[in-house]
Design a protein around this motif. Sequence first.
Motif, mmCIF file in Angstrom:
data_model
loop_
_atom_site.group_PDB
_atom_site.id
_atom_site.type_symbol
_atom_site.label_atom_id
_atom_site.label_comp_id
_atom_site.label_asym_id
_atom_site.label_seq_id
_atom_site.Cartn_x
_atom_site.Cartn_y
_atom_site.Cartn_z
ATOM 1 N N ARG B 21 0.831 -1.215 0.000
ATOM 2 C CA ARG B 21 0.000 0.000 0.000
ATOM 3 C C ARG B 21 0.867 1.267 0.000
ATOM 4 O O ARG B 21 0.353 2.365 -0.157
ATOM 5 C CB ARG B 21 -0.925 0.008 1.216
ATOM 6 C CG ARG B 21 -1.956 -1.112 1.169
ATOM 7 C CD ARG B 21 -2.930 -1.063 2.323
ATOM 8 N NE ARG B 21 -3.523 -2.385 2.530
ATOM 9 C CZ ARG B 21 -4.203 -2.731 3.612
ATOM 10 N NH1 ARG B 21 -4.369 -1.844 4.589
ATOM 11 N NH2 ARG B 21 -4.705 -3.938 3.728
ATOM 12 N N GLU B 22 2.166 1.075 0.226
ATOM 13 C CA GLU B 22 3.061 2.230 0.124
ATOM 14 C C GLU B 22 3.732 2.271 -1.241
ATOM 15 O O GLU B 22 4.656 3.058 -1.474
ATOM 16 C CB GLU B 22 4.110 2.172 1.239
ATOM 17 C CG GLU B 22 3.535 2.517 2.598
ATOM 18 C CD GLU B 22 4.449 2.104 3.751
ATOM 19 O OE1 GLU B 22 5.674 2.004 3.529
ATOM 20 O OE2 GLU B 22 3.920 1.870 4.845
ATOM 21 N N GLY B 23 3.285 1.409 -2.125
ATOM 22 C CA GLY B 23 3.792 1.443 -3.497
ATOM 23 C C GLY B 23 4.896 0.427 -3.765
ATOM 24 O O GLY B 23 5.487 0.423 -4.835
ATOM 25 N N ILE B 84 -8.960 2.770 -4.752
ATOM 26 C CA ILE B 84 -7.543 2.925 -5.072
ATOM 27 C C ILE B 84 -6.944 1.520 -5.169
ATOM 28 O O ILE B 84 -7.181 0.684 -4.296
ATOM 29 C CB ILE B 84 -6.794 3.724 -3.993
ATOM 30 C CG1 ILE B 84 -7.393 5.119 -3.855
ATOM 31 C CG2 ILE B 84 -5.306 3.817 -4.320
ATOM 32 C CD1 ILE B 84 -6.866 5.896 -2.661
ATOM 33 N N TYR B 86 -3.566 -0.532 -5.163
ATOM 34 C CA TYR B 86 -2.129 -0.519 -4.857
ATOM 35 C C TYR B 86 -1.503 -1.777 -5.432
ATOM 36 O O TYR B 86 -2.184 -2.785 -5.603
ATOM 37 C CB TYR B 86 -1.910 -0.499 -3.339
ATOM 38 C CG TYR B 86 -2.322 0.804 -2.689
ATOM 39 C CD1 TYR B 86 -1.615 1.987 -2.939
ATOM 40 C CD2 TYR B 86 -3.406 0.847 -1.815
ATOM 41 C CE1 TYR B 86 -1.989 3.176 -2.330
ATOM 42 C CE2 TYR B 86 -3.780 2.034 -1.204
ATOM 43 C CZ TYR B 86 -3.070 3.197 -1.454
ATOM 44 O OH TYR B 86 -3.443 4.360 -0.861
ATOM 45 N N ASP B 88 0.267 0.529 -7.372
ATOM 46 C CA ASP B 88 0.544 1.718 -8.188
ATOM 47 C C ASP B 88 -0.367 2.892 -7.850
ATOM 48 O O ASP B 88 -0.294 3.925 -8.488
ATOM 49 C CB ASP B 88 0.493 1.366 -9.687
ATOM 50 C CG ASP B 88 -0.791 0.649 -10.052
ATOM 51 O OD1 ASP B 88 -1.601 0.390 -9.119
ATOM 52 O OD2 ASP B 88 -1.002 0.339 -11.224
ATOM 53 N N ALA B 89 -1.218 2.756 -6.815
ATOM 54 C CA ALA B 89 -2.055 3.850 -6.324
ATOM 55 C C ALA B 89 -2.932 4.439 -7.421
ATOM 56 O O ALA B 89 -3.087 5.645 -7.548
ATOM 57 C CB ALA B 89 -1.206 4.928 -5.662
ATOM 58 N N PHE B 91 -6.240 5.540 -9.066
ATOM 59 C CA PHE B 91 -7.516 6.000 -8.511
ATOM 60 C C PHE B 91 -8.623 5.804 -9.542
ATOM 61 O O PHE B 91 -8.542 6.316 -10.664
ATOM 62 C CB PHE B 91 -7.393 7.480 -8.135
ATOM 63 C CG PHE B 91 -8.670 8.078 -7.615
ATOM 64 C CD1 PHE B 91 -9.136 7.765 -6.338
ATOM 65 C CD2 PHE B 91 -9.420 8.963 -8.399
ATOM 66 C CE1 PHE B 91 -10.318 8.324 -5.855
ATOM 67 C CE2 PHE B 91 -10.599 9.527 -7.920
ATOM 68 C CZ PHE B 91 -11.049 9.212 -6.649
ATOM 69 N N CYS B 130 -2.545 8.277 -11.047
ATOM 70 C CA CYS B 130 -2.132 8.068 -9.664
ATOM 71 C C CYS B 130 -2.829 9.040 -8.727
ATOM 72 O O CYS B 130 -2.904 10.240 -8.988
ATOM 73 C CB CYS B 130 -0.616 8.237 -9.564
ATOM 74 S SG CYS B 130 -0.045 8.065 -7.853
ATOM 75 N N HIS B 132 -1.930 10.289 -6.048
ATOM 76 C CA HIS B 132 -1.067 11.327 -5.508
ATOM 77 C C HIS B 132 -0.838 12.471 -6.491
ATOM 78 O O HIS B 132 -0.323 13.520 -6.117
ATOM 79 C CB HIS B 132 0.282 10.727 -5.080
ATOM 80 C CG HIS B 132 0.132 9.567 -4.138
ATOM 81 N ND1 HIS B 132 -0.558 9.676 -2.950
ATOM 82 C CD2 HIS B 132 0.549 8.266 -4.225
ATOM 83 C CE1 HIS B 132 -0.557 8.497 -2.332
ATOM 84 N NE2 HIS B 132 0.096 7.617 -3.090
ATOM 85 N N PHE B 149 -6.971 6.212 3.351
ATOM 86 C CA PHE B 149 -6.608 5.586 2.071
ATOM 87 C C PHE B 149 -5.921 4.243 2.285
ATOM 88 O O PHE B 149 -5.731 3.492 1.360
ATOM 89 C CB PHE B 149 -5.619 6.479 1.305
ATOM 90 C CG PHE B 149 -6.253 7.650 0.599
ATOM 91 C CD1 PHE B 149 -7.598 7.928 0.722
ATOM 92 C CD2 PHE B 149 -5.470 8.455 -0.217
ATOM 93 C CE1 PHE B 149 -8.156 9.010 0.061
ATOM 94 C CE2 PHE B 149 -6.024 9.531 -0.879
ATOM 95 C CZ PHE B 149 -7.363 9.820 -0.743
ATOM 96 N N TYR B 150 -5.531 3.998 3.520
ATOM 97 C CA TYR B 150 -4.559 2.916 3.704
ATOM 98 C C TYR B 150 -5.006 1.725 4.535
ATOM 99 O O TYR B 150 -4.486 0.641 4.384
ATOM 100 C CB TYR B 150 -3.274 3.478 4.334
ATOM 101 C CG TYR B 150 -2.635 4.532 3.480
ATOM 102 C CD1 TYR B 150 -1.896 4.175 2.347
ATOM 103 C CD2 TYR B 150 -2.784 5.878 3.782
ATOM 104 C CE1 TYR B 150 -1.322 5.156 1.541
ATOM 105 C CE2 TYR B 150 -2.210 6.853 2.991
ATOM 106 C CZ TYR B 150 -1.481 6.500 1.874
ATOM 107 O OH TYR B 150 -0.929 7.447 1.084
#
Lengths: 577, 565
Positions: B21-23, B84, B86, B88-89, B91, B130, B132, B149-150
């Motif tokens: 989830r942090e990429g 989302i 993950y 690659d996040a 959306f 993405c 972000h 988001f996480y």
Amino acid sequence: MITLTIDNQKIAVEEGTTILEAAEKLGIKIPTLCYLKDINVIGACRICVVEVQGAKAYVPACVAPVAEGMVVRTNTPAVIKARKLILELILSDHPMECLTCVRNQNCELQKLAEAFGLTEIRFEGEKTSYPIDNSSPAIVRDPRKCVLCRRCVAVCTEIQTVNAIQAQERGFNSLIAPAFNEQLANVECVQCGQCSLVCPTAAIHEVDDTGRVWEALADPKKHVIVQTAPATRVQVGETIGAEPGSIVTGQMVAGLRRLGFDKVFDTDFTADLTILEEGNELLQRIQTGGTLPMITSCSPGWIKFAEHFYPDLLPHLSTCKSPQQMFGALAKTYYAEKAGIDPADIFSVSIMPCTAKKYECTRPEMKSSGYQDVDVVLTSRELGRMFKQAGLDMANLPEEEYDAPLGISTGAGEIFGASGGVMEAALRTVYEVVTGKELPNINFTECRGLTGVKEATVQVGDLPVKIAITNGLGNARKVLDKIRAGEADYHFIEIMCCPGGCIGGGGSPIPTDTEIRLKRIDATYTEDERMALRKSHENPAVNELYQEFLEKPLGHKSHELLHTHYTKRNRYQEEEC
Amino acid sequence: MKSLDELAKIRDSRRAALKIREGVPSATEKAHIMMCGGAGCISSKCTDIVEAMKECLAKNGIADQVQIILTGCMGPCDMGPVAIVYPDATFYRRLKVKDAEAIVEEHILKGNPVQRLLYRTPGAKEPTRCVHDIDLFKKQKKIVLRNNFYIDPTSIEDYIARDGYAALAKALTQMEPGEIIEEVKKSGLRGRGGAGFSTGMKWGFTAAAKGSPKYVVCNGDEGDPGAFMDRSVLEGDPHSIIEGMAICGRAIGSEQGYVYVRAEYPLAIERLSNAIDDARRYGLLGKNIFETGFNFDIEIRIGAGAFVCGEETALLTSIEGKRGEPRPRPPFPANAGVWGKPTVLNNVETWANIPEIILKGAEWFSTIGTEKSKGTKVFALAGRINNTGIVEVPMGTTLREIVFEIGGGIPRKKLFKAVQTGGPSGGCIPADYLDTPVDYDSLGALGAIMGSGGMIVMDEDTCMVDIAKFFIDFCVDESCGKCSPCRIGTKRMLEILERITTGNGKEGDIELLQELATTIKSTALCGLGQTAPNPVLSTIRYFRHEYEEHIKEHYCRSGVCEFKE
């Protein structure tokens, strides 16, 4: 001590003092509406707002504690304007039926309107339109006239701990009513009427029965008799503007005669009788191992309270009827026989400081004479109204005597009106009956006063008699809970429903507050001291009654006419299926 | 759990599992799909989409390589259901059940994000993939909603992986109660319920107050129409509230907390209730937490939905089981709160800030925001605005940035007219003041309030008299009826507004409204009454001409009011 400035006057007061109280010390009486000293201090109506330097908004003086260095202005144009608008808003939701209102000229809202010089109400909008609740035989609720000050809720909840009424709904639709907007007659309301005593308007008031009495008085076939409760003679004067504590016994008797009552009798007579019955009942319970402590049963609000909240303790209650109901039963039997009048033609009225008595006289068991024993109960307030209607200027009436025989009484009967009076009267008699000796000091001062729970031990011969006296139902609870817990070793308890006893009853003149109660109590004991006889067992008419009719205390006839039973009641009426 | 080591162990192992989830791509898992489970997305059947995705994953034999998590609210409700993916996040927005297959088979299996489901900045040629990189999110700063988001809000370990309960551990093992209060004071955090009182000072007063026991209370009675900031936290990150309250318990010497949540938030109640159970199970609530001798537990109290119960004294009265009505202050809750005992009462959003402040320090927190309003504020954007939903921005962000850059401006090219901040008892701010930085003091100066974070945008089709009537109608309904100015005064204001909007207004009505409004503001018992007239006062202040047109010309420029001649 806290130092502050109010309207440029410096003053030092104790911490915890409110701005209202501090101002009062300076002679500034900030107007209030919902506030009721010691009882309802909630800051709801906002009439008492003042300016406090540095505060974002106005501050309600009745609840705001003083603070060091506080600078208060109570009468700036802005404050006056704000109060005026609040009053205008309250009046915009008021029926404005002042001329036809039971509280006309004795209404706190009316007084405020007068003081503020309001000349118009600029808001023409919806008004509260809930129906009047006249389900109860004693008390009428008229939500249209309610200003939602909640004094009634405070006395019902805090002082009486009955909780029969509370705020229902919310916002503009708020009303004070039993839960779920149930009718008063269907809930645990004990009909004490303390709510009607504190209501600033006529949103809660006594049922007006004066019409029925006027009709009876005008009926040539009716022999209309009246009994006056002990407390009435120290309060009826107030209804025509006399100082609280004025004793108007003779004038009241004269006035009643002029209204057209055929006989003017006195509840004091059956108060004396109660002492003989109840005193003997107590001695019998002590001697035979009956249920103790025994509790007095003169106060119908207290009886209904016990039936709703402490049904398990009903065996503790004396089986004696209240003096009013003993009188009622005797009037249509003993008196009817003695005077040669058909009891069917007797119309029996009583004047009481009490609203619950209106309920009591309609109880189904109160028909020992074969008729409804007491036909109509009028409160002190209603009697005052009748005097006014008849143009009787009580202050200038001659003092007249009660009629014999049911008007003959002693000081012991008289003090029934004050908390502790029944106990003191009982002790005066029980002591002499048990010991056969004359009391060295007839005044049992430990029984007197406004203290919520009074306790004492009185030596009667060999027996140390433990007593307790309570006034106000919240105080009764304290003692009753002790009995329930098995922690009470009293022999005899006097419980009076209303704060101060009957002199502060729900049918008393308005206003009735602590100070006024104390004055009425003083007057009661003054009246006691003025009486030639001050012990119930010395009442010649009572002794004659026993010789001619009842035979002896707790005898067969007594049981039939003077004693009763009690009924367990639910908090709410059972739903009908 | 008894020790800091155990907490660290759980954190580290769970953090490793959530690296994706942090990429960071995972060797064993293809993706984590975070499906927004906020109220809006649930209403748009996001759970059906989850089911469809699961089926599709199973069909393709990769069910064990993809996790689907229902999160708390992600914010952009207007685009819901959103998700989302993950690592690659990516959306996705406006998802439908039929899109499940494309996401699974195109994106997850083949690595090609589904172009048609991506977000497109208005006017841009290419979509932005993405999360972000999307302006809407880039301009936000998430402290309160840091985890939405996480994490899986039903997993205490997900929360721990994001440094959850580390602040409590720090407060219990490295800080004295006084230091905790000092830290909160230094952070400059002000109450997010609306009034903006210094949280640290409030704690300090309660700590110093005589009387015990002391209580910690969370106000989750969010009642502003259209506002769901607190709901998003309670549903999305319930442990952050528990942790914040426990830290306060340590600071003021309290062992008992209450969370007051309105009954209309069943999911929030369920999530919070489960979170409390989990926290107890992990030894993070209950006796002797981290073996420091500190005891703390939390009970949920469910409110029956009265708006006034969001007012602190009414809320406390309601917790006691009585009719929820305000009582006079002083005494303040710090001295006489629940059961008459010293009590700290903070709003959900305030509580959610606490763990971050303790963990990262007051200095860090106070770098965010303006001089007198520190940190971030969550707003619920509603009304005539493109991106309705929840946003979190640093204090000091201008109204223009919120409405036009984050909120995406006004739909259908209509003209902006005003924004109402602070819910039904806030104030309407006109276009002239769009560059006002959003903080407690600037909004107050405009006759509005920060409130709890409702923000309702109005365009040229909105009648300002009608909107004032709408808000005062709400307050009339929600007045408890205890004090006369609010009970009768707001009703009379409503009646006057009703006659103005039906063509029966009179000369002098505006002045009468102003007189009523100022008196109610200065004399009502509680915050509800004291702020109820704000919409009327502010609309008269900025849109007096509309009132005059209604009264004198029987003309409503927005065409909303109907005049019966």
